[in-house]
Write an enzyme that holds these catalytic residues in place. Sequence first.
Site, PDB file in Angstrom:
ATOM      1  N   HIS A  23     -20.385  46.391 -32.758  1.00  0.00           N
ATOM      2  CA  HIS A  23     -19.901  47.778 -32.745  1.00  0.00           C
ATOM      3  C   HIS A  23     -20.959  48.693 -32.140  1.00  0.00           C
ATOM      4  CE1 HIS A  23     -18.398  51.503 -35.110  1.00  0.00           C
ATOM      5  NE2 HIS A  23     -17.609  51.310 -34.068  1.00  0.00           N
TER       6      HIS A  23
ATOM      7  N   GLU B 193     -23.944  47.799 -34.657  1.00  0.00           N
ATOM      8  CA  GLU B 193     -23.628  47.119 -35.912  1.00  0.00           C
ATOM      9  C   GLU B 193     -23.096  45.735 -35.537  1.00  0.00           C
ATOM     10  OE1 GLU B 193     -22.157  50.295 -39.203  1.00  0.00           O
ATOM     11  OE2 GLU B 193     -20.832  50.095 -37.498  1.00  0.00           O
TER      12      GLU B 193
ATOM     13  N   ASN C 292     -19.606  54.464 -40.180  1.00  0.00           N
ATOM     14  CA  ASN C 292     -18.408  55.280 -40.393  1.00  0.00           C
ATOM     15  C   ASN C 292     -18.035  55.380 -41.875  1.00  0.00           C
ATOM     16  OD1 ASN C 292     -18.115  55.974 -37.745  1.00  0.00           O
ATOM     17  ND2 ASN C 292     -16.720  54.303 -37.257  1.00  0.00           N
TER      18      ASN C 292
ATOM     19  N   SER D 262     -13.555  49.644 -34.074  1.00  0.00           N
ATOM     20  CA  SER D 262     -14.162  50.524 -35.074  1.00  0.00           C
ATOM     21  C   SER D 262     -13.513  50.332 -36.435  1.00  0.00           C
ATOM     22  CB  SER D 262     -13.961  51.991 -34.673  1.00  0.00           C
ATOM     23  OG  SER D 262     -14.611  52.248 -33.469  1.00  0.00           O
TER      24      SER D 262
HETATM   25  P1  NAD Z   1     -10.695  54.069 -24.028  1.00  0.00           P
HETATM   26  O1  NAD Z   1      -9.319  54.534 -24.258  1.00  0.00           O
HETATM   27  O2  NAD Z   1     -11.689  54.969 -23.372  1.00  0.00           O
HETATM   28  O3  NAD Z   1     -10.663  52.713 -23.150  1.00  0.00           O
HETATM   29  C1  NAD Z   1      -9.821  51.638 -23.433  1.00  0.00           C
HETATM   30  C2  NAD Z   1      -9.577  50.877 -22.130  1.00  0.00           C
HETATM   31  O4  NAD Z   1      -8.892  49.664 -22.456  1.00  0.00           O
HETATM   32  C3  NAD Z   1      -8.695  51.632 -21.126  1.00  0.00           C
HETATM   33  O5  NAD Z   1      -9.369  51.716 -19.878  1.00  0.00           O
HETATM   34  C4  NAD Z   1      -7.438  50.758 -21.025  1.00  0.00           C
HETATM   35  O6  NAD Z   1      -6.870  50.735 -19.723  1.00  0.00           O
HETATM   36  C5  NAD Z   1      -8.005  49.397 -21.403  1.00  0.00           C
HETATM   37  N1  NAD Z   1      -6.991  48.441 -21.840  1.00  0.00           N
HETATM   38  C6  NAD Z   1      -5.870  48.652 -22.590  1.00  0.00           C
HETATM   39  N2  NAD Z   1      -5.190  47.496 -22.741  1.00  0.00           N
HETATM   40  C7  NAD Z   1      -5.908  46.533 -22.091  1.00  0.00           C
HETATM   41  C8  NAD Z   1      -5.699  45.143 -21.878  1.00  0.00           C
HETATM   42  N3  NAD Z   1      -4.642  44.506 -22.382  1.00  0.00           N
HETATM   43  N4  NAD Z   1      -6.626  44.460 -21.154  1.00  0.00           N
HETATM   44  C9  NAD Z   1      -7.703  45.104 -20.625  1.00  0.00           C
HETATM   45  N5  NAD Z   1      -7.933  46.426 -20.793  1.00  0.00           N
HETATM   46  C10 NAD Z   1      -7.052  47.130 -21.511  1.00  0.00           C
HETATM   47  O7  NAD Z   1     -11.227  53.564 -25.436  1.00  0.00           O
HETATM   48  P2  NAD Z   1     -12.734  53.496 -25.979  1.00  0.00           P
HETATM   49  O8  NAD Z   1     -13.071  54.771 -26.629  1.00  0.00           O
HETATM   50  O9  NAD Z   1     -13.607  52.931 -24.900  1.00  0.00           O
HETATM   51  O10 NAD Z   1     -12.562  52.428 -27.164  1.00  0.00           O
HETATM   52  C11 NAD Z   1     -12.516  51.038 -26.910  1.00  0.00           C
HETATM   53  C12 NAD Z   1     -12.817  50.286 -28.206  1.00  0.00           C
HETATM   54  O11 NAD Z   1     -14.103  50.669 -28.680  1.00  0.00           O
HETATM   55  C13 NAD Z   1     -11.845  50.562 -29.349  1.00  0.00           C
HETATM   56  O12 NAD Z   1     -11.663  49.378 -30.076  1.00  0.00           O
HETATM   57  C14 NAD Z   1     -12.576  51.602 -30.181  1.00  0.00           C
HETATM   58  O13 NAD Z   1     -12.213  51.568 -31.548  1.00  0.00           O
HETATM   59  C15 NAD Z   1     -13.994  51.132 -30.018  1.00  0.00           C
HETATM   60  N6  NAD Z   1     -15.038  52.149 -30.230  1.00  0.00           N
HETATM   61  C16 NAD Z   1     -14.891  53.419 -29.733  1.00  0.00           C
HETATM   62  C17 NAD Z   1     -15.904  54.359 -29.914  1.00  0.00           C
HETATM   63  C18 NAD Z   1     -15.793  55.752 -29.358  1.00  0.00           C
HETATM   64  O14 NAD Z   1     -16.532  56.636 -29.823  1.00  0.00           O
HETATM   65  N7  NAD Z   1     -14.962  55.995 -28.366  1.00  0.00           N
HETATM   66  C19 NAD Z   1     -17.060  53.998 -30.619  1.00  0.00           C
HETATM   67  C20 NAD Z   1     -17.201  52.687 -31.085  1.00  0.00           C
HETATM   68  C21 NAD Z   1     -16.177  51.775 -30.881  1.00  0.00           C
END
Ligand code: NAD
Length: 292
Positions: free
Chosen positions: A141, A153, A191, A120
């Site tokens: 994204h 995106e 965003n 993000s």
């Molecule tokens: P989350 O915390 O729910 O999930 C992240 C996962 O990554 C966890 O299950 C963790 O165990 C895993 N992880 C950590 N290190 C790792 C590794 N080395 N190898 C494999 N897996 C690993 O996070 P999320 O909300 O799903 O966000 C994930 C990405 O998506 C981030 O980059 C975030 O910025 C982006 N994002 C989030 C949202 C949102 O609203 N949550 C929206 C758009 C984008």
Amino acid sequence: MANIEKLGVVGAGQMGNGIAHVAAQSGIKVLLQDVAASALDKAMATIAKNMDRQVQKGTLTQADRDAAIARIARTTDAKAFGECDLVIEAATENEEVKKKIFAALCPVLRKDALLATNTSSIPITRLAAATDRPGRFVGMHFFNPVPMMKLVEVIRGLATEEATVQAVAQLAERMGKTVAFAADYPAFIVNRILVPMINEAVFALQEGVGDVASIDAGMKLGCNHPMGPLELADFVGLDVCLAVMEVMHRGLGDSKYRPAPLLRTYVEAGWLGRKSGKGFYDHGTTPPTPTR
Ligand code: NAD
């Protein structure tokens, strides 16, 4: 790279399980990877529950649901992506974590495979430069919850090749999404526009222009927004809103992106919104009670 038929997803959290869900439902084979086996179990349970709901609503047949689930394989092995056409990285939002993932991933990927990140806030160009394939690296994204939200995106890094952009845009469309193309500037499009609006609502709250209920009613009833900005901030997470403002403030160098001090105070109190039970609303009551 022609069609993407085999997709790798790194990170089985909120976003990773949603991406796996929608891709599998669109007929694409998915390999879902996480460092934590428990995250994979939880992701599969979430996907099954969400697909069951679609079956109950009549938007998915039981047979299509079963076929979609069968298309998702899971692994904790970071080197299992050798057959993938594209890998989407959706792991924890931490630059070092993502760079380590790419360092392990790139040597096992096919030379022509594409790599995307769901970040993000981290510059796509900077992440691309940490890989062996900046031309085949792109931002993809998705929005949360992925099965519900129609937008993706697609963000071009400085070196991203047009063929890469087109391939992931086609994939997004096959997944039923609409693409907005963005340049690699802090916070991209959505965003960049949304979070300063939330930040402005917090400034208005801080200055006593209105209380929580008035600010949210104002934007819901005066602008037809489905949620007020403070209610939305609680949904997104106040820590996430603060982090996005900081990225824009640092990356664009303009004081108009300074985070509202009250936003920082809420984060420092641990009042992060729905996920911590309390933010601009106390979510322990029904309906939630404004905290100011
Ligand atoms: P989350 O915390 O729910 O999930 C992240 C996962 O990554 C966890 O299950 C963790 O165990 C895993 N992880 C950590 N290190 C790792 C590794 N080395 N190898 C494999 N897996 C690993 O996070 P999320 O909300 O799903 O966000 C994930 C990405 O998506 C981030 O980059 C975030 O910025 C982006 N994002 C989030 C949202 C949102 O609203 N949550 C929206 C758009 C984008």
